[in-house]
Design a protein around this motif. Sequence first.
Motif, short mmCIF file in Angstrom:
data_model
loop_
_atom_site.label_atom_id
_atom_site.label_comp_id
_atom_site.label_asym_id
_atom_site.label_seq_id
_atom_site.Cartn_x
_atom_site.Cartn_y
_atom_site.Cartn_z
N SER A 28 -93.19 -56.38 38.96
CA SER A 28 -93.64 -55.11 39.52
C SER A 28 -93.92 -54.15 38.38
N GLN A 29 -94.92 -53.35 38.56
CA GLN A 29 -95.30 -52.38 37.54
C GLN A 29 -94.43 -51.14 37.67
N PRO A 30 -94.17 -50.41 36.58
CA PRO A 30 -93.28 -49.25 36.63
C PRO A 30 -93.80 -48.14 37.54
N ASP A 31 -95.12 -48.07 37.74
CA ASP A 31 -95.64 -47.00 38.58
C ASP A 31 -95.89 -47.45 40.02
N GLU A 32 -95.42 -48.65 40.36
CA GLU A 32 -95.60 -49.15 41.72
C GLU A 32 -94.86 -48.23 42.69
N GLY A 33 -95.53 -47.77 43.69
CA GLY A 33 -94.92 -46.91 44.69
C GLY A 33 -95.06 -45.43 44.42
N ILE A 34 -95.59 -45.05 43.28
CA ILE A 34 -95.72 -43.64 42.95
C ILE A 34 -96.64 -42.93 43.94
N LEU A 35 -97.73 -43.56 44.29
CA LEU A 35 -98.65 -42.92 45.24
C LEU A 35 -98.00 -42.75 46.60
N ASP A 36 -97.22 -43.74 47.02
CA ASP A 36 -96.51 -43.61 48.30
C ASP A 36 -95.54 -42.44 48.25
N ASP A 37 -94.80 -42.34 47.15
CA ASP A 37 -93.85 -41.23 47.00
C ASP A 37 -94.57 -39.88 46.94
N LEU A 38 -95.71 -39.85 46.29
CA LEU A 38 -96.48 -38.61 46.21
C LEU A 38 -96.95 -38.18 47.59
N VAL A 39 -97.37 -39.11 48.41
CA VAL A 39 -97.80 -38.80 49.78
C VAL A 39 -96.63 -38.26 50.59
N VAL A 40 -95.49 -38.92 50.49
CA VAL A 40 -94.30 -38.47 51.24
C VAL A 40 -93.88 -37.08 50.77
N ALA A 41 -93.86 -36.87 49.46
CA ALA A 41 -93.40 -35.59 48.91
C ALA A 41 -94.29 -34.43 49.31
N THR A 42 -95.58 -34.65 49.38
CA THR A 42 -96.51 -33.55 49.63
C THR A 42 -96.86 -33.34 51.10
N HIS A 43 -96.48 -34.27 51.94
CA HIS A 43 -96.81 -34.15 53.36
C HIS A 43 -95.75 -33.29 54.05
#
Length: 129
Positions: A28-43
Amino acid sequence: LNDNGFITFRELVSADPAGFLKSQAHESQPDEGILDDLVVATHTDNDHKNRCDAIERLADAAVSFPPVTILPLLHDEDSAVRTYALALIASGVDNSSLIAEAKAIADSTGDASFRQEIQILESSLGPLN
């Protein structure tokens, strides 16, 4: 990979050599899931606990977000979200202007706890540019 388990020159000079190497790494790449977390954080419809958890994971990933990404979190109506967003400033770009904005938000909202967390952040960052 060829029959001997080696990467061929043709594969390395393909249209996407980085993509090929990642597909072969099986990690798994270190940035895997960052976009998902960004969506959750900003929604803003998400529960504040889930948003704060997502912000914490983003901060742990030490990704440098631009101010345009961090500012909406600092301006959030929820004090916990604002406070967790401060952690993104440490690895962010232009952190001195973000801290100044956070101070203005603390003053306008009267959020003493948020103001105290800003002071802690400032002392941990040292002199800002």
